[in-house]
Design a protein around this motif. Structure first.
Motif, mmCIF file in Angstrom:
data_model
loop_
_atom_site.group_PDB
_atom_site.id
_atom_site.type_symbol
_atom_site.label_atom_id
_atom_site.label_comp_id
_atom_site.label_asym_id
_atom_site.label_seq_id
_atom_site.Cartn_x
_atom_site.Cartn_y
_atom_site.Cartn_z
ATOM 1 N N ASN A 29 -4.538 9.427 0.917
ATOM 2 C CA ASN A 29 -3.800 8.402 1.656
ATOM 3 C C ASN A 29 -4.735 7.481 2.424
ATOM 4 N N ALA A 30 -5.853 7.994 2.896
ATOM 5 C CA ALA A 30 -6.800 7.205 3.680
ATOM 6 C C ALA A 30 -7.709 6.345 2.800
ATOM 7 N N GLU A 31 -7.804 6.708 1.536
ATOM 8 C CA GLU A 31 -8.703 5.989 0.631
ATOM 9 C C GLU A 31 -8.102 4.649 0.221
ATOM 10 N N GLN A 32 -8.977 3.674 -0.059
ATOM 11 C CA GLN A 32 -8.513 2.378 -0.561
ATOM 12 C C GLN A 32 -8.960 2.198 -2.004
ATOM 13 N N PHE A 33 -8.110 1.540 -2.782
ATOM 14 C CA PHE A 33 -8.359 1.298 -4.188
ATOM 15 C C PHE A 33 -8.242 -0.201 -4.435
ATOM 16 N N GLU A 34 -9.118 -0.736 -5.274
ATOM 17 C CA GLU A 34 -9.117 -2.180 -5.500
ATOM 18 C C GLU A 34 -8.808 -2.502 -6.946
ATOM 19 N N GLY A 35 -7.945 -3.482 -7.120
ATOM 20 C CA GLY A 35 -7.661 -4.039 -8.429
ATOM 21 C C GLY A 35 -8.195 -5.455 -8.472
ATOM 22 N N VAL A 36 -8.717 -5.849 -9.639
ATOM 23 C CA VAL A 36 -9.349 -7.152 -9.785
ATOM 24 C C VAL A 36 -8.760 -7.858 -11.001
ATOM 25 N N ALA A 37 -8.608 -9.168 -10.891
ATOM 26 C CA ALA A 37 -8.142 -9.968 -12.021
ATOM 27 C C ALA A 37 -8.861 -11.315 -11.999
ATOM 28 N N THR A 47 -3.777 1.285 -0.390
ATOM 29 C CA THR A 47 -4.118 2.618 0.090
ATOM 30 C C THR A 47 -3.595 3.655 -0.892
ATOM 31 N N GLY A 48 -3.983 4.888 -0.680
ATOM 32 C CA GLY A 48 -3.460 5.981 -1.488
ATOM 33 C C GLY A 48 -1.968 6.175 -1.299
ATOM 34 N N GLN A 49 -1.422 5.573 -0.258
ATOM 35 C CA GLN A 49 0.028 5.624 -0.032
ATOM 36 C C GLN A 49 0.728 4.480 -0.750
ATOM 37 N N ARG A 50 -0.035 3.757 -1.576
ATOM 38 C CA ARG A 50 0.495 2.669 -2.394
ATOM 39 C C ARG A 50 0.964 1.478 -1.558
ATOM 40 N N GLU A 51 0.284 1.222 -0.456
ATOM 41 C CA GLU A 51 0.576 0.071 0.384
ATOM 42 C C GLU A 51 -0.516 -0.978 0.192
ATOM 43 N N ILE A 52 -0.110 -2.215 -0.056
ATOM 44 C CA ILE A 52 -1.078 -3.298 -0.182
ATOM 45 C C ILE A 52 -1.600 -3.617 1.209
ATOM 46 N N VAL A 53 -2.923 -3.592 1.353
ATOM 47 C CA VAL A 53 -3.519 -3.844 2.659
ATOM 48 C C VAL A 53 -4.354 -5.124 2.685
ATOM 49 N N GLU A 54 -4.666 -5.650 1.503
ATOM 50 C CA GLU A 54 -5.497 -6.845 1.483
ATOM 51 C C GLU A 54 -5.360 -7.558 0.144
ATOM 52 N N VAL A 55 -5.315 -8.884 0.209
ATOM 53 C CA VAL A 55 -5.342 -9.727 -0.984
ATOM 54 C C VAL A 55 -6.414 -10.784 -0.738
ATOM 55 N N ASN A 56 -7.390 -10.843 -1.638
ATOM 56 C CA ASN A 56 -8.459 -11.834 -1.530
ATOM 57 C C ASN A 56 -8.383 -12.777 -2.722
ATOM 58 N N LEU A 82 -2.857 -0.024 -8.224
ATOM 59 C CA LEU A 82 -1.872 1.063 -8.192
ATOM 60 C C LEU A 82 -2.137 2.090 -9.289
ATOM 61 N N LYS A 83 -2.597 1.626 -10.434
ATOM 62 C CA LYS A 83 -2.951 2.549 -11.523
ATOM 63 C C LYS A 83 -4.109 3.455 -11.096
ATOM 64 N N LYS A 84 -5.073 2.881 -10.379
ATOM 65 C CA LYS A 84 -6.200 3.683 -9.885
ATOM 66 C C LYS A 84 -5.718 4.749 -8.895
ATOM 67 N N VAL A 85 -4.745 4.384 -8.053
ATOM 68 C CA VAL A 85 -4.173 5.359 -7.121
ATOM 69 C C VAL A 85 -3.548 6.508 -7.905
ATOM 70 N N ASP A 86 -2.747 6.177 -8.924
ATOM 71 C CA ASP A 86 -2.086 7.206 -9.730
ATOM 72 C C ASP A 86 -3.098 8.120 -10.421
ATOM 73 N N GLU A 87 -4.135 7.524 -10.992
ATOM 74 C CA GLU A 87 -5.146 8.316 -11.697
ATOM 75 C C GLU A 87 -5.865 9.271 -10.747
ATOM 76 N N LYS A 88 -6.239 8.767 -9.578
ATOM 77 C CA LYS A 88 -6.950 9.606 -8.602
ATOM 78 C C LYS A 88 -6.021 10.700 -8.063
ATOM 79 N N THR A 89 -4.757 10.337 -7.827
ATOM 80 C CA THR A 89 -3.787 11.328 -7.336
ATOM 81 C C THR A 89 -3.596 12.427 -8.364
ATOM 82 N N ASN A 90 -3.424 12.059 -9.625
ATOM 83 C CA ASN A 90 -3.234 13.060 -10.677
ATOM 84 C C ASN A 90 -4.461 13.945 -10.826
#
Length: 104
Positions: A29-37, A47-56, A82-90
């Motif tokens: 939950n404390a970890e942050q995951f980044e998606g890039v496009a 966050t690991g709680q699936r909350e968006i905390v930043e958009v750059n 979010l996919k990275k969160v799911d993978e790490k959680t699993n």
């Protein structure tokens, strides 16, 4: 009487496993995951709680005449995070349920 000692031992193991699971979940939950496009022009952190905390957004990707492209890039980046969160959680939580035939 012998079965009671075995039951107590099993309860202690279950309590230990429950504590370890809670600690692992808190760390996730404390970890942050980044998606890039868009080649890194759009980044979304969750966050690991699936909350968006930043958009750059790179300023070059903001085109008032093409809002749809920007929206699509944000969606792609958010879904990647979010996919990275799911993978790490699993991967993290799965080690606690290995060998258990739990229905999903």
């Amino acid at each position: 009487m012998r079965g009671m000692g075995n039951m107590q031992g099993m309860m202690k193991k279950m309590q230990k496993m429950q504590k370890e699971m809670m600690e692992a979940q808190e760390a996730l939950n404390a970890e942050q995951f980044e998606g890039v496009a868009g080649g890194g022009m759009v980044k979304v952190a969750v966050t690991g709680q699936r909350e968006i905390v930043e958009v750059n957004l790179d300023p070059s990707v903001v085109d008032p005449d093409d809002i749809e492209m920007l929206q699509d890039l944000i969606v792609v980046a958010a879904n990647e995070a979010l996919k990275k969160v799911d993978e790490k959680t699993n991967a993290t939580m799965g080690k606690f349920t290995q060998g258990m035939n739990l229905p999903f």
